[in-house]
Design an enzyme around this catalytic site. Structure first.
Site, mmCIF file in Angstrom:
data_model
loop_
_atom_site.group_PDB
_atom_site.id
_atom_site.type_symbol
_atom_site.label_atom_id
_atom_site.label_comp_id
_atom_site.label_asym_id
_atom_site.label_seq_id
_atom_site.Cartn_x
_atom_site.Cartn_y
_atom_site.Cartn_z
ATOM 1 N N GLY A 46 58.600 -22.578 44.712
ATOM 2 C CA GLY A 46 58.461 -22.879 46.107
ATOM 3 C C GLY A 46 59.260 -21.706 46.828
ATOM 4 O O GLY A 46 59.102 -20.674 46.443
ATOM 5 N N GLU A 47 60.212 -21.999 47.938
ATOM 6 C CA GLU A 47 60.805 -20.806 48.304
ATOM 7 C C GLU A 47 62.362 -21.193 48.036
ATOM 8 O O GLU A 47 62.936 -22.092 48.639
ATOM 9 C CB GLU A 47 60.669 -20.781 50.092
ATOM 10 C CG GLU A 47 61.584 -20.107 50.791
ATOM 11 C CD GLU A 47 61.429 -18.651 50.259
ATOM 12 O OE1 GLU A 47 62.565 -18.115 49.797
ATOM 13 O OE2 GLU A 47 60.314 -17.952 49.946
ATOM 14 N N SER A 48 62.878 -20.100 47.276
ATOM 15 C CA SER A 48 64.257 -20.092 46.816
ATOM 16 C C SER A 48 65.457 -20.464 47.864
ATOM 17 O O SER A 48 66.172 -21.227 47.758
ATOM 18 C CB SER A 48 64.536 -18.988 45.961
ATOM 19 O OG SER A 48 64.428 -17.751 46.526
ATOM 20 N N CYS A 78 59.783 -20.098 38.521
ATOM 21 C CA CYS A 78 59.453 -19.372 39.617
ATOM 22 C C CYS A 78 60.825 -19.343 40.476
ATOM 23 O O CYS A 78 61.964 -19.038 40.093
ATOM 24 C CB CYS A 78 58.338 -19.715 40.443
ATOM 25 S SG CYS A 78 57.845 -18.212 41.707
ATOM 26 N N HIS A 175 53.909 -20.020 36.979
ATOM 27 C CA HIS A 175 53.786 -21.523 37.097
ATOM 28 C C HIS A 175 52.441 -22.122 36.010
ATOM 29 O O HIS A 175 51.463 -21.748 36.351
ATOM 30 C CB HIS A 175 53.069 -21.735 38.550
ATOM 31 C CG HIS A 175 54.053 -21.416 39.477
ATOM 32 N ND1 HIS A 175 54.726 -22.357 40.159
ATOM 33 C CD2 HIS A 175 54.160 -20.265 40.175
ATOM 34 C CE1 HIS A 175 55.525 -21.840 41.217
ATOM 35 N NE2 HIS A 175 55.019 -20.399 41.309
ATOM 36 N N GLU A 177 52.174 -25.302 35.759
ATOM 37 C CA GLU A 177 51.690 -26.274 36.199
ATOM 38 C C GLU A 177 50.481 -26.367 37.175
ATOM 39 O O GLU A 177 49.803 -27.280 37.445
ATOM 40 C CB GLU A 177 52.707 -27.124 36.761
ATOM 41 C CG GLU A 177 53.197 -26.467 38.282
ATOM 42 C CD GLU A 177 54.016 -25.110 38.261
ATOM 43 O OE1 GLU A 177 54.243 -24.662 39.292
ATOM 44 O OE2 GLU A 177 54.359 -24.711 37.052
#
EC number: 4.3.3.6
Length: 200
Positions: A46-48, A78, A175, A177
């Site tokens: 996502g966005e860290s 990620c 990723h 997934e």
């Protein structure tokens, strides 16, 4: 087996789909009580920076870190890798991490969203090799340095380290997934199963 997915933002549903397809019972983790009774947790991409802020806002960062220190198995992808790292080459202003994984990570190492790409990566850990894992790199980080307790488990052809293991932590830059290649999820669940058997 109950495994959690840190569900503050990012690729939560994709990990839930993968884990449930492999027979795991899952739980979304948003607040400290959601951590009770878990046998493992996924920290998704996502966005860290947003992940960091939300984890602190919902008071889940500290109890999560304590459980990981105590040996809770973790699978991070990620932004999850970034969030676990002790050091960042290029942190955003005010960005904090859990500082549990003895690595230096460079955020957005391959550029912007436009430079995202898919490829295959060989991943090896716990005596097994998983050739040609389908990997999606989306504003992905890389590991630029790591300590003596950390093992590199995946690298690109150019030598960039994109997967590491440190004890109970497995962390990937990419990723799996997103691609439907669930072999690493399965291997991680197998590790949890072995850990549970040893504890009995």
């Amino acid at each position: 087996m109950i495994v959690g997915v840190l569900a503050l933002q990012g690729g939560v549903e994709e990990h839930l789909t993968a884990l449930e397809a492999l027979g795991a019972t899952t739980r979304k983790v948003r607040v400290p009580k959601d951590l009770d009774g878990l046998e493992g947790i996924v920290i998704p991409g996502g966005e860290s920076t947003v992940l960091d802020k939300l984890a602190r806002t919902f008071d889940v960062a500290e109890p999560l870190a304590n459980l990981i220190r105590d040996g809770l198995p973790v699978f991070a992808t990620c932004a999850g890798l970034i969030y676990l790292a002790k050091h960042l080459d290029n942190p955003a202003r005010g960005q904090q991490t859990l500082e549990l994984l003895d690595v230096v990570v460079r955020r957005n190492a391959f550029g912007t969203q436009r430079e995202s790409f898919d490829t295959t990566v060989d991943v090896s850990f716990d005596g097994a090799t998983f050739p040609g894992v389908q990997a999606s790199f989306i504003r992905a980080p890389i590991v630029t340095a790591f300590g003596p307790t950390v093992e590199a488990i995946a690298a690109l052809n150019g030598g960039e380290v994109v997967g590491v293991r440190q004890g109970n932590i497995i962390a990937l830059s990419f990723h799996p997934e997103e691609t439907g290649d669930y072999r690493i999820h399965q291997a991680w669940l197998n590790l949890i199963g072995k850990r549970t058997e040893l504890a009995i």
